[in-house]
Design a protein around this motif. Structure first.
Motif, mmCIF file in Angstrom:
data_model
loop_
_atom_site.group_PDB
_atom_site.id
_atom_site.type_symbol
_atom_site.label_atom_id
_atom_site.label_comp_id
_atom_site.label_asym_id
_atom_site.label_seq_id
_atom_site.Cartn_x
_atom_site.Cartn_y
_atom_site.Cartn_z
ATOM 1 N N ILE B 130 0.841 -1.208 0.000
ATOM 2 C CA ILE B 130 0.000 0.000 0.000
ATOM 3 C C ILE B 130 0.875 1.257 0.000
ATOM 4 O O ILE B 130 0.604 2.218 -0.718
ATOM 5 C CB ILE B 130 -0.963 -0.015 1.217
ATOM 6 C CG1 ILE B 130 -1.998 -1.126 1.060
ATOM 7 C CG2 ILE B 130 -1.639 1.339 1.437
ATOM 8 C CD1 ILE B 130 -2.971 -0.973 -0.092
ATOM 9 N N GLN B 132 3.914 1.477 -1.175
ATOM 10 C CA GLN B 132 4.563 1.577 -2.491
ATOM 11 C C GLN B 132 3.590 2.104 -3.544
ATOM 12 O O GLN B 132 3.937 2.980 -4.336
ATOM 13 C CB GLN B 132 5.072 0.206 -2.923
ATOM 14 C CG GLN B 132 6.249 -0.270 -2.110
ATOM 15 C CD GLN B 132 6.873 -1.519 -2.695
ATOM 16 O OE1 GLN B 132 6.650 -1.862 -3.846
ATOM 17 N NE2 GLN B 132 7.665 -2.196 -1.894
ATOM 18 N N VAL B 133 2.360 1.546 -3.514
ATOM 19 C CA VAL B 133 1.368 1.973 -4.504
ATOM 20 C C VAL B 133 1.092 3.465 -4.353
ATOM 21 O O VAL B 133 1.058 4.217 -5.330
ATOM 22 C CB VAL B 133 0.057 1.152 -4.329
ATOM 23 C CG1 VAL B 133 -1.079 1.767 -5.118
ATOM 24 C CG2 VAL B 133 0.277 -0.274 -4.773
ATOM 25 N N SER B 134 0.911 3.860 -3.115
ATOM 26 C CA SER B 134 0.632 5.268 -2.829
ATOM 27 C C SER B 134 1.774 6.154 -3.355
ATOM 28 O O SER B 134 1.534 7.192 -3.976
ATOM 29 C CB SER B 134 0.475 5.374 -1.315
ATOM 30 O OG SER B 134 0.142 6.635 -0.954
ATOM 31 N N THR B 136 3.917 5.366 -5.784
ATOM 32 C CA THR B 136 3.988 5.339 -7.253
ATOM 33 C C THR B 136 2.873 6.172 -7.893
ATOM 34 O O THR B 136 2.964 6.525 -9.061
ATOM 35 C CB THR B 136 3.878 3.907 -7.814
ATOM 36 O OG1 THR B 136 2.604 3.379 -7.441
ATOM 37 C CG2 THR B 136 4.968 3.003 -7.302
ATOM 38 N N LEU B 137 1.827 6.459 -7.120
ATOM 39 C CA LEU B 137 0.746 7.286 -7.665
ATOM 40 C C LEU B 137 0.981 8.771 -7.393
ATOM 41 O O LEU B 137 0.127 9.600 -7.697
ATOM 42 C CB LEU B 137 -0.606 6.834 -7.091
ATOM 43 C CG LEU B 137 -1.066 5.458 -7.576
ATOM 44 C CD1 LEU B 137 -2.247 4.958 -6.764
ATOM 45 C CD2 LEU B 137 -1.421 5.482 -9.059
ATOM 46 N N GLY B 138 2.111 9.089 -6.789
ATOM 47 C CA GLY B 138 2.492 10.496 -6.629
ATOM 48 C C GLY B 138 2.202 11.093 -5.270
ATOM 49 O O GLY B 138 2.174 12.320 -5.124
ATOM 50 N N ALA B 139 1.987 10.241 -4.246
ATOM 51 C CA ALA B 139 1.714 10.780 -2.911
ATOM 52 C C ALA B 139 3.005 11.272 -2.252
ATOM 53 O O ALA B 139 4.061 10.671 -2.437
ATOM 54 C CB ALA B 139 1.058 9.710 -2.042
ATOM 55 N N THR B 140 2.884 12.346 -1.481
ATOM 56 C CA THR B 140 4.021 12.829 -0.684
ATOM 57 C C THR B 140 4.163 11.880 0.518
ATOM 58 O O THR B 140 3.204 11.158 0.839
ATOM 59 C CB THR B 140 3.754 14.246 -0.163
ATOM 60 O OG1 THR B 140 2.581 14.185 0.667
ATOM 61 C CG2 THR B 140 3.528 15.243 -1.290
ATOM 62 N N VAL B 144 1.293 9.493 2.033
ATOM 63 C CA VAL B 144 1.465 8.031 2.147
ATOM 64 C C VAL B 144 1.062 7.585 3.559
ATOM 65 O O VAL B 144 0.311 6.623 3.739
ATOM 66 C CB VAL B 144 2.923 7.620 1.838
ATOM 67 C CG1 VAL B 144 3.143 6.136 2.134
ATOM 68 C CG2 VAL B 144 3.272 7.907 0.383
#
Lengths: 216, 233
Positions: B130, B132-134, B136-140, B144
């Motif tokens: 979770i 990592q996904v966050s 890779t989707l551009g979260a700071t 995250v």
């Protein structure tokens, strides 16, 4: 300005186990680059390094916008997305999963609604938008992962084995999604160990052979 | 047997009558335990997040310590708070002993380790993918962390309810620091203890029934959150 990626002399050796050695390439055109190699050859590692999710031990990953070299900061990271083999579904509805990238970028409600629904249609998941995402089938989860990555209109999309553990029908749907997006000029770097799939999708085939990256 | 049945029927009558004394005792109990829970959550959740996401020396020792404090004996906590707040103690000047505030402080000490420790467990058990996904989707990094907290929400709520259950049913600490003063620091559990001593079973039973109902509601809530967390993971 179009985003370009250049990797030079990448070496990666986690826990002393050499996985990649002296990999260099310039991803300077749009379209689909298919990265092939057997299991354990280092495809995923290279993809994660390119997507700035993992650090290389040696070498350089450089992003350019035109001639300008870009910092590896959050604004660069928000121009690309990566879909992992285990999609990583949030414990929320299908809609909330797909709209995640827009929400963290502070998009307005109407924009979130419009773009998310558009991508849900594109992924064939519109009818399930209010369903708990964790209850989807593995093929649907994979499509959700791609829709979630595409909703923010990334300039560079990394897909790590997007059809590795799903049925034929879902594989076909995902390939259609990839082919559909290729037309938009987006750069996609996709790993696969399926040569036939690579031939169907690739504008450029790349191989990892003996820990080095070569054109296929 | 007759006496028990008679006491029970009087107890139900008191509840149905919405007896003023009964209501005020219940409200004070909820106010004290509710405030303790809110303050514990305000301190405990950031603490849990710090332990789950932060990297600092002796973090493991700190986590172990919190787990150990989950089983603190209430009378020991009562004694400690009493010593701190008594006139000759370091905080005696605040004049808090035998006030609802002292009871809230004692309950915070009991609830905080439960909230922090169970929330920490919930946060670290979120699938690492979770994060990592966050990313890779551009979260700071902050976004995250918020995403991970959101994923752990059912576990965190379970921890909060467990803490609330513990402090609502607690008697030792609040009896020592609250003094069981009628209309001021008398709560459900201390009233039950006192009225039983006096042989006045109807009020004790009425409060017992309500305490049991609250406890059942908490447990039902707990199992709903646990089930929700398990089926949706």
């Amino acid at each position: 300005m179009k985003l370009k990626l250049e990797i030079s002399h990448i070496m990666r050796s986690p826990h002393g186990n050499l996985v990649l050695e002296d990999c260099s390439y310039s991803f300077d055109r749009g379209g689909a680059y298919l990265l092939m190699g057997p299991n354990g050859s280092g495809k995923s590692t290279l993809l994660r390094i390119c997507a700035l999710l993992e650090k290389q031990d040696r070498g350089e990953v450089t992003y350019y916008a035109g001639e300008q070299r870009l910092q590896h900061d959050i604004s660069l990271k928000r121009r690309m997305t990566l879909v992992l083999p285990q999609v990583g579904i949030f414990n929320a509805t299908v809609f909330d999963n797909v709209s995640y990238g827009l929400k963290i970028r502070g998009a307005g409600r109407q924009e979130i609604e419009r773009k998310t629904l558009e991508l849900l249609e594109f992924a064939g998941l519109a009818a399930k938008k209010n369903q708990r995402a964790l209850s989807l089938s593995s093929g649907e989860k994979q499509r959700l992962g791609i829709a979630r990555a595409l909703v923010v209109a990334p300039e560079m999309l990394f897909l790590d084995e997007p059809t590795a553990s799903i049925d034929e029908a879902n594989t076909r749907l995902i390939e259609e999604m990839i082919l559909g997006k290729k037309k938009s000029g987006m750069t996609m770097i996709i790993t696969t160990h399926d040569r036939l799939q690579a031939e169907r999708l690739a504008d450029q085939m790349l191989l990892i052979r003996d820990k080095k990256l070569v054109e296929g | 047997m007759n006496y028990l049945a008679e006491s029970l029927s009087r107890a139900f009558f008191l509840i149905l009558q919405l007896d003023q004394e009964l209501i005020s005792i219940i409200l004070l109990s909820l106010r004290v335990s509710g405030s303790a829970l809110l303050i514990s959550a305000a301190i405990g959740l950031p603490l849990a997040a710090l332990m789950a996401f932060g990297r600092f020396p002796l973090r493991g020792v700190f986590v172990n310590l919190l787990n150990t404090f989950m089983g603190l004996p209430p009378v020991v906590v009562g004694l400690l708070v009493y010593l701190l707040l008594s006139r000759s103690g370091p905080f005696g000047f605040l004049a808090l002993l035998y006030t609802p505030s002292a009871m809230i402080i004692a309950q915070i000490i009991l609830a905080l380790p439960i909230v922090a420790s169970l929330s920490h467990s919930a946060l670290v058990s979120v699938d690492p993918i979770i994060r990592q996904v966050s990313t890779t989707l551009g979260a700071t990094p902050f976004q995250v962390s918020l995403t991970v907290i959101r994923e752990a929400r059912y576990g965190i709520m379970s921890g909060m309810m467990a803490a609330f259950g513990r402090v609502m049913a607690e008697v030792g600490a609040i009896l020592i620091v609250g003094g069981n003063i009628a209309g001021y620091t008398r709560v459900m559990t201390t009233t039950i203890a006192l009225e039983t001593d006096k042989g006045n079973f109807e009020l004790a039973l009425a409060l017992g029934i309500i305490l049991l109902a609250i406890s059942m509601a908490i447990n039902t809530g707990l199992s709903i959150f646990r089930r929700k967390g398990m089926t949706e993971l």
